[in-house]
Each structure stands twice: as C-alpha cells, then as structure tokens.
Scaffold this motif. Structure first.
Motif, PDB file in Angstrom:
ATOM      1  N   VAL A 135       0.835  -1.205   0.000  1.00 52.90           N
ATOM      2  CA  VAL A 135       0.000   0.000   0.000  1.00 52.90           C
ATOM      3  C   VAL A 135       0.867   1.253   0.000  1.00 52.90           C
ATOM      4  O   VAL A 135       0.621   2.200  -0.762  1.00 52.90           O
ATOM      5  N   ASP A 136       1.895   1.266   0.843  1.00 54.80           N
ATOM      6  CA  ASP A 136       2.718   2.469   0.984  1.00 54.80           C
ATOM      7  C   ASP A 136       3.364   2.886  -0.327  1.00 54.80           C
ATOM      8  O   ASP A 136       3.431   4.075  -0.647  1.00 54.80           O
ATOM      9  N   GLN A 137       3.861   1.917  -1.090  1.00 55.23           N
ATOM     10  CA  GLN A 137       4.578   2.311  -2.299  1.00 55.23           C
ATOM     11  C   GLN A 137       3.635   2.997  -3.292  1.00 55.23           C
ATOM     12  O   GLN A 137       4.035   3.954  -3.977  1.00 55.23           O
ATOM     13  N   TRP A 138       2.375   2.568  -3.355  1.00 55.39           N
ATOM     14  CA  TRP A 138       1.428   3.217  -4.259  1.00 55.39           C
ATOM     15  C   TRP A 138       0.875   4.512  -3.675  1.00 55.39           C
ATOM     16  O   TRP A 138       0.553   5.445  -4.422  1.00 55.39           O
ATOM     17  N   LEU A 139       0.796   4.586  -2.360  1.00 55.37           N
ATOM     18  CA  LEU A 139       0.438   5.855  -1.732  1.00 55.37           C
ATOM     19  C   LEU A 139       1.506   6.901  -2.025  1.00 55.37           C
ATOM     20  O   LEU A 139       1.198   8.041  -2.420  1.00 55.37           O
ATOM     21  N   PHE A 140       2.773   6.531  -1.891  1.00 61.72           N
ATOM     22  CA  PHE A 140       3.853   7.480  -2.157  1.00 61.72           C
ATOM     23  C   PHE A 140       3.992   7.763  -3.644  1.00 61.72           C
ATOM     24  O   PHE A 140       4.416   8.865  -4.034  1.00 61.72           O
ATOM     25  N   TRP A 141       3.644   6.802  -4.480  1.00 62.72           N
ATOM     26  CA  TRP A 141       3.601   7.054  -5.933  1.00 62.72           C
ATOM     27  C   TRP A 141       2.622   8.184  -6.222  1.00 62.72           C
ATOM     28  O   TRP A 141       2.915   9.078  -7.021  1.00 62.72           O
TER      29      TRP A 141
END
Length: 235
Positions: A103-109
């Motif tokens: 989730v975090d990597q797509w939130l930061f994306w």
C-alpha cells in the motif's frame, strides 16, 4: 457519519482532490468529523491558527482529540493523515509488513508523482495566464505516462494494492479529473474499470460531496485568487 469515537475529528478542508482523500477515508471508516473550511482562494491557509496545525500552509489537516494515549494530535499532509487513520482504525491499511509496503509504495507514488504532475497539468492547461506549449506538453505527456503505469498495475488486480485501501483513496480523486488533464479514459480500460468501482462506493460519493457547493465559489482564473494560490513565497 457514525458516532464511533468520543470526539469528532476536526478536518481542515477544501473540496479538492487532496481534501477528498480524507473525507472519503473518514466516511469509509465511519468516523465522526467536523469540517473547518479552509478557503484557499481567500488565503485561509495562511492564518496563524491554521499554521500551528499545518506549517506548510496547505490543507488538508486534522486534529484528533482522541489521539495516542488519549491526548490530542494534529496531522498534516494527506498521505500522513491516511496512514494515521488507517493505523487508528485498523481499516484499509494492512497490519502485516508485506501488505503495508504494498500500500505504501502506491500511496507514495501518488504523493510524489500522480498528484504533483497532474496538478501541474491542471495549472498549465487551465489556470496559467500565459499558455506555454512546452509546459503543457511536458506535463500532459507525463500525466499520460503515469496513467499508463496505473493501467498496467490494474491489469491483473481489482485495486492498486490488491484489496481496497488508502492507496485507492489517494489516487482516485485525482484520476476522476482525467478529462481536464487532457487524457482519454478509454485509452486506459483498467483504470476506467477501477475508477468506476471506487467512485461507485457510497462512502466515496459522500466524501466527494462534502462542501461541493464551495467548489463553485472560487474562480481560479481570477487574478486576485491566482495571486494567493500561485504567488506564494517564503514567509
């Protein structure tokens, strides 16, 4: 709004994609909240009381009166707010490390690319007093590239991180404005399917409806409003 906490969360908000992220999450979680409008066209974001909560003079921001240890806590930056609310409620944000990283990597994306690049596309295509072809092409093309990344991601999964999560809540409010970004949603069929699914959720519809009438009160082509929004320097 369900009364599932002792005190409503104070939400400092204006109806923009970044604001919608938080109203959608609050509605999805059934948390009670109180809206404090921050009229960004009038400069409410520079008021001293607001700056104690959001030192970057940007909304959204929240104050949770039932914070850690039962003490109030303020949080600014939409991504940080989503993560905080996910941890607080245990909803839409995995508790296992692998799921949370997904989730975090797509939130930061979204925070680092899909929001800022699309925002620049809005600026140069719609609001800039001088139409600069290079800038319009640069940001419209980068926006197109990012939609392509999202489309590939969604080719084999229902939501960006598998299950519906704060990552979807962060991305969808920006993606719903694809037309003004010079994009054709038909070019991205997986994004289209996903976006329709997210926007069909009752909580997403309620979140986006919050303060909808205020969106018509600010003319972003007004030079006085643009001076507030686009002429900011260090204070």
């Amino acid at each position: 709004m369900a009364a599932s906490a002792q005190h409503p969360i104070d939400l400092y908000y204006w109806p923009t994609p970044n604001g919608w992220k938080i109203t959608i999450m609050l509605e999805e979680c059934g948390l009670p909240y109180a809206i404090h409008p921050v009229n960004i066209g009038k400069g409410d974001q520079f008021k001293p009381d607001f700056l104690t909560i959001s030192p970057n003079n940007k909304m959204p921001a929240i104050v949770d009166h039932d914070g850690p240890g039962g003490e109030p806590i303020s949080v600014f930056e939409s991504g940080a707010i989503l993560q905080y609310l996910g941890r607080k409620t245990g909803q839409f944000y995995p508790q296992d490390e692998r799921g949370r990283v997904e989730v975090d990597q797509w939130l930061f994306w979204q925070m680092g690319g899909f929001g800022p690049m699309l925002g620049q596309t809005h600026h140069f295509r719609i609001y800039a007093p001088e139409k600069v072809p290079y800038a319009i092409d640069r940001y419209t093309n980068e926006t197109n590239r990012l939609y392509g990344v999202l489309n590939q991601r969604l080719a084999d999964r229902e939501f960006v991180a598998g299950a519906y999560s704060i990552a979807d809540m962060a991305i969808a409010p920006w993606a719903k404005l694809w037309e003004r970004q010079g994009q054709n949603i038909e070019d991205f069929p997986h994004v289209k399917r996903w976006l329709e699914a997210v926007l069909a959720r009752p909580a997403a519809q309620r979140g986006i409806a919050v303060g909808a009438e205020d969106r018509t009160k600010t003319d972003l082509t007004d030079p006085a409003v643009q001076a507030v929004l686009f002429g900011q320097k260090a204070r």
